[in-house]
Design a protein around this motif. Structure first.
Motif, short mmCIF file in Angstrom:
data_model
loop_
_atom_site.label_atom_id
_atom_site.label_comp_id
_atom_site.label_asym_id
_atom_site.label_seq_id
_atom_site.Cartn_x
_atom_site.Cartn_y
_atom_site.Cartn_z
N PHE A 236 0.87 -1.18 0.00
CA PHE A 236 0.00 0.00 0.00
C PHE A 236 0.90 1.22 0.00
N VAL A 237 0.71 2.09 -0.98
CA VAL A 237 1.56 3.27 -1.14
C VAL A 237 0.73 4.51 -0.82
N ALA A 238 1.28 5.42 -0.01
CA ALA A 238 0.49 6.50 0.58
C ALA A 238 0.06 7.58 -0.39
N ASN A 239 0.57 7.60 -1.62
CA ASN A 239 -0.03 8.44 -2.65
C ASN A 239 0.27 7.86 -4.03
N ASP A 240 -0.46 8.31 -5.03
CA ASP A 240 -0.36 7.72 -6.36
C ASP A 240 0.98 8.01 -7.02
N GLN A 241 1.53 9.21 -6.82
CA GLN A 241 2.80 9.53 -7.46
C GLN A 241 3.88 8.54 -7.03
N MET A 242 3.93 8.24 -5.73
CA MET A 242 4.91 7.26 -5.26
C MET A 242 4.58 5.87 -5.79
N ALA A 243 3.29 5.56 -5.90
CA ALA A 243 2.90 4.24 -6.43
C ALA A 243 3.40 4.06 -7.86
N PHE A 244 3.34 5.12 -8.68
CA PHE A 244 3.88 5.03 -10.04
C PHE A 244 5.37 4.71 -10.00
N GLY A 245 6.09 5.37 -9.08
CA GLY A 245 7.52 5.10 -8.94
C GLY A 245 7.80 3.68 -8.50
N VAL A 246 7.00 3.17 -7.55
CA VAL A 246 7.16 1.79 -7.09
C VAL A 246 6.98 0.83 -8.25
N MET A 247 5.93 1.00 -9.04
CA MET A 247 5.68 0.08 -10.16
C MET A 247 6.78 0.17 -11.21
N TYR A 266 -3.07 5.93 -3.48
CA TYR A 266 -4.00 6.78 -2.72
C TYR A 266 -4.13 8.12 -3.43
N ASP A 267 -5.34 8.59 -3.61
CA ASP A 267 -5.73 9.90 -4.18
C ASP A 267 -6.56 9.77 -5.45
N THR A 281 -6.58 2.24 -6.34
CA THR A 281 -6.28 3.37 -5.47
C THR A 281 -7.51 3.79 -4.68
N LEU A 282 -7.31 4.74 -3.78
CA LEU A 282 -8.42 5.33 -3.02
C LEU A 282 -8.74 6.69 -3.61
N ARG A 283 -10.00 6.86 -4.02
CA ARG A 283 -10.43 8.14 -4.60
C ARG A 283 -10.89 9.08 -3.50
N VAL A 284 -10.31 10.29 -3.49
CA VAL A 284 -10.68 11.32 -2.52
C VAL A 284 -11.19 12.53 -3.28
N ASP A 285 -12.37 13.02 -2.94
CA ASP A 285 -12.96 14.17 -3.62
C ASP A 285 -12.44 15.45 -2.98
N PHE A 286 -11.26 15.88 -3.42
CA PHE A 286 -10.66 17.09 -2.85
C PHE A 286 -11.41 18.35 -3.27
N SER A 287 -12.12 18.30 -4.40
CA SER A 287 -12.96 19.43 -4.77
C SER A 287 -14.07 19.64 -3.74
N GLN A 288 -14.61 18.53 -3.23
CA GLN A 288 -15.63 18.63 -2.18
C GLN A 288 -15.03 19.25 -0.92
N VAL A 289 -13.79 18.93 -0.62
CA VAL A 289 -13.11 19.57 0.51
C VAL A 289 -13.16 21.08 0.36
N GLY A 290 -12.82 21.57 -0.84
CA GLY A 290 -12.85 23.01 -1.08
C GLY A 290 -14.22 23.61 -0.90
N ARG A 291 -15.25 22.91 -1.40
CA ARG A 291 -16.62 23.42 -1.26
C ARG A 291 -17.04 23.48 0.20
N LEU A 292 -16.72 22.43 0.95
CA LEU A 292 -17.10 22.39 2.37
C LEU A 292 -16.40 23.49 3.16
N VAL A 293 -15.14 23.74 2.85
CA VAL A 293 -14.39 24.80 3.55
C VAL A 293 -15.07 26.15 3.35
N VAL A 294 -15.41 26.46 2.09
CA VAL A 294 -16.02 27.77 1.81
C VAL A 294 -17.42 27.84 2.42
#
Length: 342
Positions: A236-247, A266-267, A281-294
């Motif tokens: 399990f790799v903590a983000n997708d960029q690192m996962a690409f490097g691992v593969m 992850y991401d 991977t794990l999909r995270v809706d970061f756009s929703q994070v932005g909407r909730l913050v505002v």
């Protein structure tokens, strides 16, 4: 505004309602006002508006780590939602995370008369830095892995890491290793916790994590360590960029994904479905994070009652990079020990 009202044949109050996107305006009146605004090239006077409303209609953002996928997408969500709500944004990027730099960033924004401040710096040090600081305006923060609070928007990264680990265990892997994010990041801490808790709940020992730095290069270096350990069948790799490097490192060492080693990221970055193999991977809706913050900062500005903000919950997206371990894949025949890679 008087000229717009006269040309459209409506009251100034109706013009104001159209400009502020109120729903209680007829379609005909809205169209006439919008047509008059275009013909007259009407633009609001921000200074006059601020005097009339006692607000600047400007939100401040203190950011760090925008090179990373999550914060950058969350920032876009914040800016888009602020614009839809009639607010501009003022961004201050931190070079260092400590109390003095945080105080300087907040003072800069307060000098610009922002109506509220958003902290988009998902590090432990950032939250230590804002502890006890009085801003005199509402402050809302993005906190990956944080609990449900009234002024913090959190992503349930503990659950996300647990889902990734459970997925690999259910495929038949005897354990799951992790390539972790860097120390000090809230996402690193919460993803380590979810992974370790899931292994412990399954009665399995927790291997030492392999440290990474969020980058593809650090993932590649971690992948070489994974390839050299013949006992590892799932990572399990903590983000997708690192996962690409691992593969990429596994491929360079003549190991196949997922035939020899399964990889989960992850991401769910946009490139994840198009990598070879496509990344689970794990999909995270970061756009929703932005909407909730505002949404929350506008509620606080209006003195509205604030309940704890629901978590943004990650979703497991299963693609081609994860599968059963070699022994299970071969109908129960144990895999031959592979040679240590160099």
């Amino acid at each position: 505004m008087i000229d717009v009202a006269m040309l459209a044949g409506v009251s100034q109050q109706t013009v104001s309602r159209v400009l502020n996107k109120h729903s209680n305006v007829s379609t005909d009146a809205r169209e006439r006002v919008e047509s008059a605004i275009k013909r007259l090239r009407y633009r609001r006077n921000p200074s006059a508006r601020a005097l009339a409303t006692s607000r600047s209609h400007n939100l401040g953002i203190v950011s760090f780590g925008l090179a990373q996928y999550g914060p950058s997408v969350a920032l876009t969500g914040i800016i888009d939602e602020a614009r839809r709500s009639g607010y501009a944004t003022n961004l201050v990027t931190l070079g260092d995370i400590d109390r003095s730099h945080m105080r300087a960033a907040l003072d800069h924004l307060l000098a610009d008369n922002v109506d509220g401040i958003i902290i988009l710096a998902p590090l432990e040090a950032a939250f230590d830095a804002i502890e006890g600081i009085d801003t005199d305006v509402p402050l809302v923060a993005f906190e990956p892995g944080g609990g449900q609070q009234t002024t913090h928007v959190g992503t349930d990264d503990v659950l996300g890491a647990a889902l990734a680990t459970r997925h690999l265990l259910e495929l038949g892997h005897e354990t799951v290793h992790q390539v972790s994010g860097p120390d000090g990041w809230l996402g690193s801490r919460s993803r380590l916790k979810g992974w370790a808790d899931e292994l412990a709940d399954a009665g399995l020992p927790v291997p030492d994590p392999i440290p990474g730095e969020w980058s593809t290069r650090s993932g590649y270096e971690a992948g070489l360590i994974v390839a050299a350990d013949a006992s590892i069948t799932a990572v399990f790799v903590a983000n997708d960029q690192m996962a690409f490097g691992v593969m990429s490192a596994l491929n360079a060492c003549q190991l196949s994904v997922p035939e020899d080693i399964s990889v989960v990221g992850y991401d769910d970055v946009p490139e994840a479905p198009y990598y070879v193999p496509a990344l689970t991977t794990l999909r995270v809706d970061f756009s929703q994070v932005g909407r909730l913050v505002v949404d929350r900062i506008l509620s606080l500005m209006n003195d509205e009652a604030a309940a704890p903000i629901p978590w943004v919950v990650p979703q497991l997206v299963v693609r081609s990079s994860s599968g059963p371990p070699p022994g299970v894949r071969r109908a129960g025949i144990m895999p031959e020990p592979r040679q240590n890679a160099t």
